[in-house]
Design an enzyme around this catalytic site. Structure first.
Site, mmCIF file in Angstrom:
data_model
loop_
_atom_site.group_PDB
_atom_site.id
_atom_site.type_symbol
_atom_site.label_atom_id
_atom_site.label_comp_id
_atom_site.label_asym_id
_atom_site.label_seq_id
_atom_site.Cartn_x
_atom_site.Cartn_y
_atom_site.Cartn_z
ATOM 1 N N GLY A 166 -12.440 -4.311 1.127
ATOM 2 C CA GLY A 166 -13.443 -5.199 0.551
ATOM 3 C C GLY A 166 -14.697 -4.387 0.244
ATOM 4 N N GLU A 169 0.816 -1.224 0.000
ATOM 5 C CA GLU A 169 0.000 0.000 0.000
ATOM 6 C C GLU A 169 0.850 1.276 0.000
ATOM 7 O OE1 GLU A 169 -4.124 -1.467 2.142
ATOM 8 O OE2 GLU A 169 -2.425 -0.982 3.428
ATOM 9 N N MET A 194 -9.616 -2.428 7.830
ATOM 10 C CA MET A 194 -9.194 -2.713 9.199
ATOM 11 C C MET A 194 -8.458 -1.563 9.898
ATOM 12 S SD MET A 194 -8.146 -6.697 8.514
ATOM 13 C CE MET A 194 -7.923 -7.137 10.229
ATOM 14 N N GLU A 195 -8.435 -0.375 9.299
ATOM 15 C CA GLU A 195 -7.704 0.735 9.943
ATOM 16 C C GLU A 195 -8.414 2.096 9.899
ATOM 17 O OE1 GLU A 195 -6.164 -1.031 7.367
ATOM 18 O OE2 GLU A 195 -5.106 -2.448 8.649
ATOM 19 N N ASP A 232 -11.478 -6.785 -3.253
ATOM 20 C CA ASP A 232 -12.287 -8.007 -3.174
ATOM 21 C C ASP A 232 -13.702 -7.622 -2.804
ATOM 22 O OD1 ASP A 232 -12.688 -8.498 -0.026
ATOM 23 O OD2 ASP A 232 -10.704 -7.671 -0.361
#
Ligand code: ADE
Length: 239
Positions: free
Chosen positions: A83, A17, A179-180, A203
């Site tokens: 996602g 990233e 997740m962040e 995804d």
């Protein structure tokens, strides 16, 4: 340290990233802190601090606070993949955080709405409008950019159990999941630092999420980079 230079903080959670950023930057100095490397570097005419936080809310919060305390950024940009929860999104499309909620904060048992940090007014975090406006104007070839809701939690979501995850779409109305972002949003909000989360869909948070994530991560992370490049070229801090 960087306070006079109007630094912009750029955080990603994984090597893939931030790889494009490091490759295109003019390095000035690196500093290691608790196993985290902060890269001070010029990028598209701006002074930046580029850092890989590691995965999850704790790493993100710890690194974001350190970035703010030491380098005094005028804005923080999180860049990476997510996602998709919104069925209109394709792999490679970009979701900007008009709002963020931490979906794994659940104290409903004590009467707090899902996502509310108990005993505070904090739930839905809003990105900076100027950053959103500039990011939304990026030309991305065939891929879409939407400003929507990003959900954050310490789980990789595969929707294998549809009922277990139905609240992500039906209750929290998420467009993308990662997740962040919500953690960065909370830290920046409390520090009064403008922020934006820029996520490219890797995804569909479904049964094929794990294989799609691994396949598309290095390719699609570039779309977030294109958006952040546009931000760096056009952002003028008001302070
Ligand atoms: N980041 C990218 N894809 C994700 C998913 N399916 N769940 C959580 N974080 C993600």
């Amino acid at each position: 340290m960087g306070r006079h230079k109007k630094t912009i903080g750029i955080i990603g959670s994984m090597d893939a990233e931030i790889a494009q950023y490091l490759k295109n930057s003019e390095p000035e100095r690196t500093t290691d802190w608790n196993g985290i490397t902060f890269h001070e570097a010029g990028l598209f005419g701006k002074s930046t601090v580029i850092v890989k936080s590691g995965v999850g809310k704790v790493f993100a919060a710890m690194v974001c606070e350190r970035l703010i305390d030491i380098y005094g950024p005028v804005a923080v940009v999180f860049t990476g993949v997510a996602g998709a929860l919104n069925s209109e999104l394709d792999i490679g499309d970009v979701v900007l955080s008009k709002t963020c909620i931490q979906h794994d904060v659940d104290v409903q048992a004590l009467g707090f709405m899902r996502g509310t940090i108990p005993y505070t007014e904090l739930r839905e975090f809003k990105a900076d409008e100027k950053l959103l406006e500039i990011a939304q104007c990026t030309k991305l070839g065939s891929k879409k950019i939407i400003a929507g809701r990003i959900l954050t939690g310490d789980q990789f979501i595969t929707k294998k159990e549809m009922n277990e995850h139905k609240y992500l779409t039906d209750e929290l109305h998420g467009d993308a999941i990662e997740m962040e972002g919500g953690s960065i949003a909370q830290v920046c909000t409390l520090n009064k630092i403008p922020f934006i989360i820029v996520r490219t869909v890797s995804d569909r948070a479904d049964g094929t999420a794990a294989s799609d994530f691994n396949k598309f991560l290095p390719v699609v992370a570039r779309n977030s980079f294109d958006v952040v490049r546009n931000l760096l070229l056009n952002y003028r801090d008001g302070r």
